[in-house]
Design an enzyme around this catalytic site. Sequence first.
Site, mmCIF file in Angstrom:
data_model
loop_
_atom_site.group_PDB
_atom_site.id
_atom_site.type_symbol
_atom_site.label_atom_id
_atom_site.label_comp_id
_atom_site.label_asym_id
_atom_site.label_seq_id
_atom_site.Cartn_x
_atom_site.Cartn_y
_atom_site.Cartn_z
ATOM 1 N N ARG A 80 -5.597 -7.747 10.170
ATOM 2 C CA ARG A 80 -6.567 -8.276 9.022
ATOM 3 C C ARG A 80 -7.852 -8.996 9.649
ATOM 4 N NH1 ARG A 80 -5.860 -5.257 4.484
ATOM 5 N NH2 ARG A 80 -3.823 -5.676 3.747
ATOM 6 N N ALA A 92 0.646 -3.341 -0.741
ATOM 7 C CA ALA A 92 -0.279 -3.943 -1.765
ATOM 8 C C ALA A 92 -1.489 -3.162 -1.394
ATOM 9 C CB ALA A 92 -0.433 -5.540 -1.488
ATOM 10 N N GLU A 109 1.059 2.637 -3.867
ATOM 11 C CA GLU A 109 0.912 1.905 -2.658
ATOM 12 C C GLU A 109 2.226 1.714 -2.057
ATOM 13 O OE1 GLU A 109 -1.528 0.584 -1.454
ATOM 14 O OE2 GLU A 109 -3.158 0.983 -3.265
ATOM 15 N N GLU A 113 2.063 3.172 1.877
ATOM 16 C CA GLU A 113 2.020 2.248 3.075
ATOM 17 C C GLU A 113 3.587 1.799 3.646
ATOM 18 O OE1 GLU A 113 0.472 -1.566 2.156
ATOM 19 O OE2 GLU A 113 -1.598 -0.734 1.794
ATOM 20 N N GLU A 136 -9.653 -12.402 -8.765
ATOM 21 C CA GLU A 136 -8.553 -11.464 -8.348
ATOM 22 C C GLU A 136 -7.377 -11.844 -8.934
ATOM 23 O OE1 GLU A 136 -6.482 -9.420 -4.243
ATOM 24 O OE2 GLU A 136 -7.594 -11.214 -4.186
ATOM 25 N N GLU A 161 -4.550 0.892 8.576
ATOM 26 C CA GLU A 161 -3.104 1.307 8.179
ATOM 27 C C GLU A 161 -2.549 2.031 9.140
ATOM 28 O OE1 GLU A 161 -3.464 2.888 4.379
ATOM 29 O OE2 GLU A 161 -3.669 1.125 3.328
#
Length: 220
Positions: A80, A92, A109, A113, A136, A161
């Site tokens: 991140r 997510a 998702e 993922e 959010e 990813e």
Amino acid sequence: MPGTPETPQAARQVSDAPSPRRLLSTEKVYEGRIWDVVSDSFQLSEAGESLTRDYIDHPGAVAVLPMNGAGEVLLIRQYRHPVGMDLWEIPAGLLDVEGEDFVAGAARELAEEADLAAGEWNVLVDFFNSPGSSSEAIRIYLARDLTDVPHHERHERTDEEAEIEFHWIALDDAVAAVLEGRLHNPSAVVGILAAAAAKADGFAGLRPADAPWPAHPSQR
């Protein structure tokens, strides 16, 4: 009376609720690739002064805590950039597909993922990620009865990813990782602790996957 335990009925009255205020103006001050920043002016009361708040206008997101038959949960490690760290997270993603069902988005998702599909879905917990600065809303699902997505149907992961790593961990060990400050991703932290609480009655108290989600922007 201080220190007096609440009755179950009183505890149920602790519930967030919509609170409409008079909106005087709204302006998009930044248009981003994924989300925008807006500036709203509003009044807390009819006689109150005008207040202005800037915040991220976010489409919302879903997250999934996958749990296998042994009671282990799946964590995925992903870089991140804003925090400059590799974080252990749960699958997510954004609800950025127009008209997509929430559970369908979560299943997408999970497949993209984690290369997994689930036969049993429940709502684990709903929360606002940062209500002082963003709209959010996130819903976390508990996904069980897991099966592997066939190799020829798997999503090709790119960018950050592409570096995803998987790790199955006992739920109690995941809770310890949270409490010892070793996990920081909000969906992982909230989902793990919620699952630990829900485990007390064998997850019987969890809401169905299609439970209403009035806090999501599209439902308000």
